[in-house]
Scaffold this active site. Structure first.
Site, PDB file in Angstrom:
ATOM      1  N   HIS A 205       0.579  -0.972   0.071  1.00 20.80           N
ATOM      2  CA  HIS A 205       0.186  -0.026   0.453  1.00 20.80           C
ATOM      3  C   HIS A 205       0.970   1.081  -0.110  1.00 20.80           C
ATOM      4  O   HIS A 205       1.883   1.856   0.522  1.00 20.80           O
ATOM      5  CB  HIS A 205      -1.087   0.247   1.436  1.00 20.80           C
ATOM      6  N   CYS A 261       0.094   2.639  -4.635  1.00 23.12           N
ATOM      7  CA  CYS A 261      -0.948   3.966  -5.085  1.00 23.12           C
ATOM      8  C   CYS A 261      -0.340   5.118  -4.806  1.00 23.12           C
ATOM      9  O   CYS A 261       1.183   5.563  -3.613  1.00 23.12           O
ATOM     10  CB  CYS A 261      -1.837   3.715  -4.188  1.00 23.12           C
TER      11      CYS A 261
END
Length: 315
Positions: A205, A261
């Site tokens: 992440h 991301c």
């Protein structure tokens, strides 16, 4: 025009002084975009997918550079690599735009490389894969990403197993905690010498936090999210610049593959090229003053990276 040329020259000189090493980062998306977790990497024709999942950016790059365990028949330019990656991603239904950032203004129409031509120095890698096992937002592809990248580095580029450190939350490797990741990145900087080649891979992440020092145009720092982020916090782009990028010596080459991301500028590098663009451009808002406070790391010579870092990891 003359004034613009002088300004560009001054920018390039500042960039070289601020970041001595040649650093390239490939990411799967602009800062505002979201990366994707691919449920079936077999569609990307990865080496031995075995039905496992993998990250979209990692899978796309390996499809371009190492499909079916084979290197391309001929070399490819940076432009070709990123645009082929985007084609692969579009074919899978993703609208991510691969991006290249760099510490140098490079001709993206020249050959792309991870190990520079005629390189004779050491090759080292830190590979981080975080599935956040048992946590909300658990991923399924990041461990597989690391395995595929490690296989590519070993078989195609000649990296040695003992010179690659793997951090994964699988109960078998060192855990990808905030401290372990930062320790690994710090030691890479201290350990590297001119002529060496470094590869950094992060699959997990990524996030954004409100900028603390006013150096971000959008008011946010891009971050990596370690497995223990709830207790220890995230890793800001400023941390990566200070600990990983700045200490590398001149003559060292580092390539980073960031599959997360908001990863477009997570290393805060001064030049950028995107797969939907035509050329590499300067980051006109680059704040070179922040480099002045970054301390230089000591040089360590001798034992292999894996042995050295084993002594420093939290288990």
């Amino acid at each position: 025009k003359k004034t613009a040329t002088m300004a560009s020259t001054d920018f390039d000189l500042k960039a070289k002084e601020a970041i001595p090493a040649e650093v390239h980062m490939i990411s799967g998306s602009h800062d505002i975009q979201t990366s994707a977790d691919v449920s079936n990497v077999g569609a990307f024709q990865l080496p031995d997918p075995a039905g496992k999942a993998g990250g979209a950016c990692t899978a796309a790059l390996l499809q371009v550079l190492y499909a079916d365990h084979q290197m391309p028949n001929q070399s490819m330019t940076w432009v070709a690599v990123l645009r082929k990656m985007r084609t692969v991603l579009r074919g899978m239904g993703y609208d991510q735009v691969p991006q290249l950032t760099s510490s140098r203004l490079i001709d993206v129409n020249k050959e792309m490389y991870i190990v520079p031509p005629k390189s004779t120095g050491a090759k080292r890698a830190v590979l981080v894969g975080i599935n956040y096992v048992g946590q909300k937002g658990q991923l399924s592809g990041c461990h597989n990403d690391v395995g595929n990248v490690k296989q590519y580095l070993e078989n195609a580029l000649g990296f040695r197993d003992q010179d690659m450190l793997v951090l994964m939350d699988d109960g078998r490797h060192h855990a990808p905690t905030r401290q372990n990741i930062l320790n690994a990145y710090k030691r890479i900087g201290e350990y590297s010498k001119p002529g060496d080649c470094v590869f950094i891979h992060y699959s997990g992440h990524g996030g954004r936090l409100v900028d603390q020092n006013g150096d971000e145009d959008d008011g946010y720092d891009e971050t990596l999210i370690p497995v223990d982020f709830q207790q220890q916090g995230q890793i800001r782009d400023d941390d990566l610049l200070r600990i990983l990028v700045k200490p590398l010596p001149e003559g060292c080459t580092m390539t980073c593959l960031m599959d997360c991301c908001h990863s477009g500028t997570v290393l805060d590098l001064p030049y950028r090229f995107t797969a939907d663009g035509d050329k590499m451009v300067r980051n006109s808002n680059m704040n070179f003053d922040k480099f002045a406070t970054v301390a230089e790391g000591a040089v360590i010579a001798g034992c292999c990276l894996f042995y050295l870092l084993n002594c420093l990891m939290d288990f």
